[in-house]
Design an enzyme around this catalytic site. Structure first.
Site, PDB file in Angstrom:
ATOM      1  CB  SER A 185      31.602  37.647  48.848  1.00  0.00           C
ATOM      2  OG  SER A 185      32.336  38.583  48.190  1.00  0.00           O
TER       3      SER A 185
ATOM      4  CE1 TYR B  88      33.949  34.183  45.158  1.00  0.00           C
ATOM      5  CE2 TYR B  88      33.791  36.822  44.951  1.00  0.00           C
ATOM      6  CZ  TYR B  88      34.176  35.389  45.831  1.00  0.00           C
ATOM      7  OH  TYR B  88      34.322  35.510  47.006  1.00  0.00           O
TER       8      TYR B  88
END
Length: 312
Positions: free
Chosen positions: A152, A165
């Site tokens: 990501s 995350y």
């Protein structure tokens, strides 16, 4: 050439490099995983869908145009993944493509996020990716296959309120890059996919998170665009077919790589300004699981541990 069930050799043509091959997609019950399963099946792959939500997996598998199978599996469970690998090899053949896509996210202050919930994000997103690679590397060695780690842009610059995350995605990127050098002599290629704003249920609460909303608001207009899971899956499929070392979704992200040293300072500046404008407000909320898939994983995890979960 590659093996099919029963040992029959299947030939893939240069213009259809994925046709007839076997793909594994974790986190395939919804979102990018579901869309990627459709995309890979559409180009002729036999797809094994791994995930936590059995009913949703079955529904997805039944909607695919090609041959498939689904296995309810927790990527943090090494024994379950080893069993899944055996079932896939018997049912579909050895995997040529493995996509470590399973992931969950939590939004909220670190000190107000339950320790178990924070750890679960790391376990699924980072350790789960390593477990997936461990289970399927023997098959990828036999097929001289391709392992794709879904990362990501969170790995580019860590955002406050998303510590688990961001840490897990940065770790997953580093894991894949390290693994690449180890397995290349065996003919296995490893790619890292960088996803930006993607229209899945994980993103549904973005406007309620002051830091994420501010980061998106301060990006150039093209960078604010939310891309559909279907579009992202098409970009990923193209990268898989080419066995790319880096896959960017959207493609213009490749031009951000040289600028990565600048991003942590930029993110920190925007986050600091936003949090100062909301004294106490943003930091008083509890850490919460994002999206239906994250809630399904969290509830399944605690059901298997025969306990009531902390309030997410």
């Amino acid at each position: 050439m590659h093996d099919s069930p029963g040992g029959r050799r299947v030939r893939s043509s240069p213009d259809r490099p994925l046709h007839g091959r076997v793909a594994i997609v974790t986190g395939a019950a919804r979102g990018v995983g579901e869309a990627l399963a459709h995309s890979l099946s559409g180009v002729g792959m036999r797809v094994a869908l791994l995930g936590r939500e059995r009913a949703t997996l079955l529904e997805t598998a039944e909607s695919l145009p090609g041959r498939s199978m689904c296995i309810e599996c927790d990527v943090t469970d090494r024994a379950a993944l080893a069993d899944a690998a055996r079932r896939v090899e018997v049912g579909l053949g050895p995997a040529s493509v493995v996509v470590a896509n399973a992931g969950i996210a939590v939004s909220g202050p670190f000190d107000r996020t339950a320790a178990e919930l924070w750890q679960r994000v790391i376990d699924v997103n980072l350790t789960g990716s390593a477990n997936t690679a461990r289970a399927f590397l023997p098959q990828l060695a036999a097929t001289r296959g391709y392992f794709l780690q879904i990362a990501s842009t969170a790995a580019f610059g860590a955002a406050p309120m998303m510590s688990a995350y961001c840490a897990s995605k940065a770790g997953a990127e580093s894991f894949a890059l390290a693994l690449r050098g180890e397995v290349e002599p065996d003919g296995i290629q490893v790619g890292v996919a960088y996803l930006h704003w993607t229209g899945t249920d994980m993103l549904s609460g973005i406007d309620d998170d002051p830091v994420l909303a501010a980061l998106r608001r301060n990006q150039p207009r093209p960078a604010r665009r939310v891309h559909s899971a279907t579009q992202v899956a098409q970009w990923l499929t193209r990268g898989i077919a080419r066995r790319d070392r880096h896959v960017y979704a959207p493609p213009w992200l490749r031009w951000c790589q040289p600028l990565r040293p600048l991003f942590p300072a930029l993110v920190a500046r925007i986050a600091r300004r936003e949090l100062r404008a909301r004294p106490g407000g943003a930091m008083s909320s509890r850490g919460e699981v994002l999206g239906a898939g994250g809630h399904a994983d969290w509830n399944s995890y605690w059901a298997s541990h025969s306990a009531l979960p902390p309030d997410p």
